[in-house]
Write an enzyme that holds these catalytic residues in place. Structure first.
Site, PDB file in Angstrom:
ATOM      1  CE  LYS A 157       6.250  -8.129 -12.065  1.00 10.38           C
ATOM      2  NZ  LYS A 157       7.012  -9.119 -11.335  1.00 10.38           N
ATOM      3  CE  LYS A 203       9.477  -6.443  -4.766  1.00  7.15           C
ATOM      4  NZ  LYS A 203      10.336  -7.369  -5.499  1.00  7.15           N
ATOM      5  CE  LYS A 255      15.679  -7.253 -14.735  1.00 10.49           C
ATOM      6  NZ  LYS A 255      15.160  -8.045 -13.676  1.00 10.49           N
TER       7      LYS A 255
END
Ligand code: ATP
Ligand code: LTN
Length: 330
Positions: A193, A196, A111
């Site tokens: 990946k 969501k 991140k």
């Protein structure tokens, strides 16, 4: 009976990746293990959430757990924040984890590397709370997707260190990563990946979305121009991902699917994958509706939290005693 524990962080609507990598497996495990499954809502708020949306996601998450076949008579289902002990043990684990260990955790590193700004302290110490979730219940096994394995390994290290320093306190847990389907990839970028929380509408199948949309996403999944169905994640990541999805749901081996598609085109193959996925998701959605209408969620969570808390209280007392935090308790 060995104990098993896992959690899902409903930071968005649950996806086919969650279903194949996690949920579906929990249902199988509930017969063979003393299973604890919780909704990791405290982990959700490590990134900003809209409160109304979060509330809806939490409820849907529990309803989906039940719809997938988790049975509150066989396993303990609860909401992480209902058991206050998690946050307290989380702090104790913060104080027993080295910065070097947290700096090595790839989820945070990724991140940061992406240049995301306003990353919180909670996101950084996220694995410590996760270790608390696991160690609190003396879990022998922790089923997770491939991306979470490193976090379970940190829980192992912390447990071993604590046990060595202050005597036997925690069971050292083992991660369990499924062989097929531990990492379902995005349909729009099969090198990433399926996630969501990545704003990847086309690449991500949401379990509660309209089935027609799911079908469309699979039919337009990114593949390649090689034009043969073969399992080769490096050179044909899109096709390999679809093969994995098919095999994980249908139970047919990848080799057998590949053999059936020799000499046939991608269109036909995608149609079959879409059929397999849509049939499974339709069943799940029907069951989800039944769960929501039955109104059982509140009672399931209340019973689950009571049961979990009895265990958590005991463990936290033991840890506090070992650390010398209490004064009167023996
Ligand atoms: P996000 O998508 O927001 O990064 P996540 O879906 O990885 O989060 P959780 O919802 O907490 O996070 O994941 C629950 C479980 O589902 C974890 O064990 C995780 O590894 C697994 N999981 C999530 N996505 C996938 C995927 N694409 N393939 C396989 N397993 C997955
Ligand atoms: N970090 C996990 C969710 C999670 C979890 C846990 C999984 C929180 N606590 C304890 C297993 C055990 C995730 O993002 N999937």
């Amino acid at each position: 009976m060995k104990r098993m524990l896992s959690g899902i962080k409903p930071s968005g609507q649950l996806t086919l990746g969650n279903y194949i990598g996690a949920l579906r497996n929990f249902v199988k495990y509930q017969d063979d293990y003393e299973l604890f499954v919780f909704v990791a809502n405290l982990h959700c708020i490590t990134v900003p959430q809209d409160p109304a949306q979060l509330k809806k996601n939490l409820k849907d998450c529990i309803a989906i757990y039940l719809a997938c076949g988790l049975d509150p008579e066989k396993c303990t289902l609860f909401l992480q924040s209902d058991v206050l002990e998690h946050a307290q043990l989380g702090w104790i684990i913060d104080c027993n984890t080295y910065l070097g260990e947290l700096n090595r955790q790839t989820q945070f590193k990724d991140k940061k590397a992406k240049g995301e700004t306003n990353l919180t302290a909670g996101l950084y110490t996220y694995p410590c709370l996760m270790a608390a979730d696991i160690l609190m219940y003396d879990a022998d096994y922790v089923p997770v997707g491939a991306d979470q394995k490193q976090h379970v390994e940190l829980a192992r290290d912390v447990a071993e260190r604590f046990n060595n320093r202050l005597g036997d306190t925690f069971v050292v847990p083992e991660p369990v990563v499924a062989e097929v389907g531990a990492k379902i990839m995005s349909l729009s970028d099969p090198t990433k990946k399926m996630s969501k929380s990545e704003n990847d509408d086309k690449g991500c199948i949401i379990l509660l979305e309209d089935i027609a949309i799911t079908r469309k996403k699979i039919m337009s999944a990114v593949t390649d121009s090689l034009a043969y169905v073969r399992f080769d994640p490096e050179n044909q990541p899109g096709i390999s991902n679809l093969l994995t999805i098919h095999s994980a749901i249908s139970g047919e081996s990848i080799d057998s699917i590949v053999a059936r598609y020799e000499g046939k085109g991608y269109g036909e193959f995608k149609k079959e994958v879409a059929e397999v996925v849509c049939t499974e998701i339709q069943k799940l959605q029907d069951e989800y509706k039944r769960v929501i209408e039955s109104g059982i969620i509140e009672k399931v969570l209340e019973d689950g939290a009571n049961k979990a808390q009895r265990i958590a209280r005991k463990k936290l007392n033991k840890v506090q005693r070992k650390l010398g935090l209490d004064i009167f308790r023996k």
